[in-house]
Motif scaffolding. Structure first.
Motif, short mmCIF file in Angstrom:
data_model
loop_
_atom_site.label_atom_id
_atom_site.label_comp_id
_atom_site.label_asym_id
_atom_site.label_seq_id
_atom_site.Cartn_x
_atom_site.Cartn_y
_atom_site.Cartn_z
N SER A 49 0.74 -1.12 -0.16
CA SER A 49 0.18 -0.17 0.00
C SER A 49 0.85 1.26 -0.19
O SER A 49 0.27 2.47 -0.31
N THR A 50 2.40 1.08 0.41
CA THR A 50 2.88 2.41 0.49
C THR A 50 4.44 2.02 0.09
O THR A 50 4.67 0.83 -0.41
N TYR A 52 7.84 0.92 -1.30
CA TYR A 52 8.42 0.39 -2.44
C TYR A 52 7.19 -0.84 -2.94
O TYR A 52 7.41 -1.28 -3.98
N GLU A 74 -3.89 -1.25 6.83
CA GLU A 74 -4.07 0.15 6.74
C GLU A 74 -5.63 0.38 7.55
O GLU A 74 -6.27 -0.60 7.66
N ASP A 110 -3.27 -8.39 8.99
CA ASP A 110 -2.02 -8.71 9.59
C ASP A 110 -1.12 -9.68 8.77
O ASP A 110 -1.51 -11.02 9.03
N ALA A 111 -0.13 -9.35 8.11
CA ALA A 111 0.45 -10.49 7.21
C ALA A 111 1.12 -11.38 8.02
O ALA A 111 1.59 -12.43 7.56
N LYS A 242 18.08 -7.73 8.09
CA LYS A 242 18.42 -7.84 6.84
C LYS A 242 19.29 -8.88 6.45
O LYS A 242 19.07 -9.51 5.24
N LEU A 269 15.30 5.69 0.58
CA LEU A 269 14.27 6.83 -0.06
C LEU A 269 13.47 7.33 1.21
O LEU A 269 13.56 6.63 2.04
N THR A 271 10.57 7.45 3.04
CA THR A 271 9.13 6.65 3.16
C THR A 271 8.71 6.56 4.70
O THR A 271 9.64 7.03 5.38
N SER A 273 8.74 4.23 6.83
CA SER A 273 9.55 3.44 7.52
C SER A 273 10.79 4.16 7.64
O SER A 273 11.58 4.45 8.92
P1 NAI Z 1 6.56 1.29 3.64
O1 NAI Z 1 6.24 1.81 5.37
O2 NAI Z 1 6.24 2.35 2.91
O3 NAI Z 1 5.55 0.07 3.64
C1 NAI Z 1 5.23 -0.87 4.30
C2 NAI Z 1 4.20 -1.75 3.80
O4 NAI Z 1 3.95 -2.88 4.80
C3 NAI Z 1 2.80 -0.82 3.74
O5 NAI Z 1 2.12 -1.58 2.55
C4 NAI Z 1 2.05 -1.58 5.10
O6 NAI Z 1 0.83 -1.38 4.87
C5 NAI Z 1 2.42 -2.81 5.05
N1 NAI Z 1 2.51 -3.56 6.47
C6 NAI Z 1 3.15 -3.14 7.65
N2 NAI Z 1 2.82 -3.82 8.54
C7 NAI Z 1 2.20 -4.74 7.96
C8 NAI Z 1 1.24 -6.02 8.36
N3 NAI Z 1 1.51 -6.43 9.99
N4 NAI Z 1 0.47 -6.80 7.90
C9 NAI Z 1 0.37 -6.27 6.44
N5 NAI Z 1 1.03 -5.34 5.89
C10 NAI Z 1 1.79 -4.91 6.59
O7 NAI Z 1 7.89 0.95 3.94
P2 NAI Z 1 9.03 0.62 2.76
O8 NAI Z 1 10.12 1.98 3.01
O9 NAI Z 1 8.44 0.67 1.20
O10 NAI Z 1 9.74 -0.67 3.10
C11 NAI Z 1 9.52 -1.83 2.35
C12 NAI Z 1 10.56 -2.49 2.45
O11 NAI Z 1 11.87 -2.03 1.62
C13 NAI Z 1 11.25 -2.79 3.83
O12 NAI Z 1 11.83 -4.22 3.78
C14 NAI Z 1 12.64 -1.80 3.95
O13 NAI Z 1 13.49 -2.30 4.75
C15 NAI Z 1 12.90 -1.90 2.48
N6 NAI Z 1 14.02 -0.92 2.02
C16 NAI Z 1 13.28 0.37 2.45
C17 NAI Z 1 14.23 1.49 1.89
C18 NAI Z 1 14.16 2.88 2.35
O14 NAI Z 1 14.70 3.77 2.20
N7 NAI Z 1 12.80 3.21 2.58
C19 NAI Z 1 15.59 1.08 1.40
C20 NAI Z 1 15.76 -0.16 1.18
C21 NAI Z 1 14.93 -1.19 1.39
#
Ligand code: NAI
Length: 392
Positions: A49-50, A52, A74, A110-111, A242, A269, A271, A273
């Protein structure tokens, strides 16, 4: 009602439905301008949903015409409280996908739970038969395991405490911050939440239910970054998770015949998180400045378009010596990192506006919640109670 941003610490507690829709639309339009990818046709995106995960879903749907099933966690709107950005993003995504004749359904829950895994398996069986790609893009603060135990992840260093520069994005002041090392229990918990255990549980459950196509590919996202972020990231508690994720990719490939697990190392980037990690936002705002000046800057959608269009689905996957896909190739270029380190040495409150792209950081931040998008009338009344078509 009129929706305005309410920023609290690392997050914004409101989200704008029209702005989130516009954000998704812009990403779709970007993908449509790129060459089509010959990618998978039926995809499960966990964390869709958000950030990556959302961009992965958009890239796969609108570039290779994939049917997508998304898992998200969400909140819908309630009274005068807006829904979360990921809720609005998903509603918009499904609307645009349907307009283009693409299958798109979502599961909100909850995934980590067995219930959600079972629900997803049921939907795949009913609608898709099997999936040929599984994207694992969860970023969660906590996980409740099968026994009901709650594990909470921490963003700390390991070993000895670590001091370096950080930025207060609100006041734009640069100061030193000392990060205390995580305890063994905190590291274990962080690995439980952000490591590969749940990814493998998903693959195991999907495989047992026979909903994985032959030669299915699964990919999870990681980050490595330059030495200056290592104490906080790669060698921090999140880095331990990781490492576990990377080990899991190999285990998945070895233990499940016909399944190949990949790690894609993505660019740092803004985000929801990454905003929460100390030190990293200052690094990101210096990186944005340098990469924008060099014409190398990418957001989530550019990264994910490149992942599926060039690195993963275009012939044989382009991996490094460790078997990882490297979307951080431009971030880690010598000239980029030399310049970022030079700026890091001199950056202080007095010169941060010149050296770092703080405005760019904030723009990305507001956009994540649907604010500051051109063409959206923020003075207009909007209905906040938007439904996600497949959940209605
Ligand atoms: P984000 O916070 O934008 O997205 C997280 C997603 O996980 C959302 O869709 C949210 O609804 C979902 N989510 C969270 N808890 C959940 C649960 N219990 N059940 C179901 N869905 C759940 O985060 P982002 O930054 O896109 O991170 C995604 C991956 O990319 C992570 O593994 C992060 O470590 C990795 N990553 C992020 C970077 C960055 O700079 N943001 C860089 C490289 C890797």
């Amino acid at each position: 009602m009129m929706v305005t941003p309410k920023v609290r610490g690392f997050i914004c507690t409101t989200a704008h439905p029209a702005g989130c829709r516009e954000n998704v639309k812009e990403q779709i339009e970007y993908v449509k301008r790129q060459p089509k990818a010959d990618g998978p046709k039926k995809v499960l995106v966990i964390g869709a949903s958000t950030g990556y995960g959302l961009s992965s879903r958009i890239a796969l749907a609108f570039s290779s015409g994939a049917a997508t099933l998304g898992v998200l966690f969400e909140k819908p709107a309630a009274g005068s409280r807006t829904a979360t950005a990921g809720w609005y993003n998903t509603a918009a995504f499904e609307e645009f996908a349907q307009k283009d004749g693409l299958y798109a359904k979502s599961v909100n829950g909850d995934a980590f739970s067995k219930e959600v895994k079972d629900q997803v398996i049921g939907l795949i069986k009913q609608d898709l038969g099997q999936v040929d790609m599984v994207v694992y893009s969860l970023a969660a603060p906590r996980r409740t395991d099968a026994n009901g135990k709650v594990w909470s992840s921490v963003l700390k260093t390991t070993g000895a405490s670590y001091t370096n520069k950080t930025i207060d994005l609100k006041t734009r002041a640069v100061s030193d911050v000392t990060i205390e090392p995580a305890t063994e229990e905190e590291i274990t918990a962080t690995v439980k939440v952000m490591g590969g255990e749940d990814w493998k549980d998903w693959i195991s459950a999907l495989k047992a239910a026979d909903v994985l196509a032959p030669n299915v590919v699964t990919v999870a996202y990681s980050y490595i970054g330059p030495a200056l972020t290592h104490p906080m990231y790669l060698d921090g508690s999140i880095g331990m998770a990781k490492r576990h994720l990377a080990k899991t990719a190999k285990e998945i490939t070895q233990e499940f015949p016909g399944v190949t697990g990949y790690i894609s190392v993505n660019k740092a980037l803004v985000t929801q998180s990454s905003a929460a990690i100390p030190i990293v936002p200052l690094y990101i705002s210096l990186l944005y400045k340098v990469m924008k000046e060099k014409g190398l800057h990418e957001g989530c959608i550019e990264q994910m378009t490149r992942l599926f269009g060039e690195k993963l689905c275009n012939g044989s996957p382009q991996v490094d010596g460790e078997g990882m896909l490297r979307l951080d190739d431009w971030e880690m270029r010598d000239d980029v990192q030399r310049e970022v380190s030079r700026l890091w040495e001199t950056v202080a409150t007095e010169n941060v506006e010149q050296l770092a792209d703080i405005d760019g950081y904030w723009e990305d931040f507001y956009r994540m919640f649907g604010f500051h998008l051109p063409g959206v009338d923020y003075d207009a009344d909007v209905a906040v109670d938007v439904s996600i078509p497949s959940l209605a």
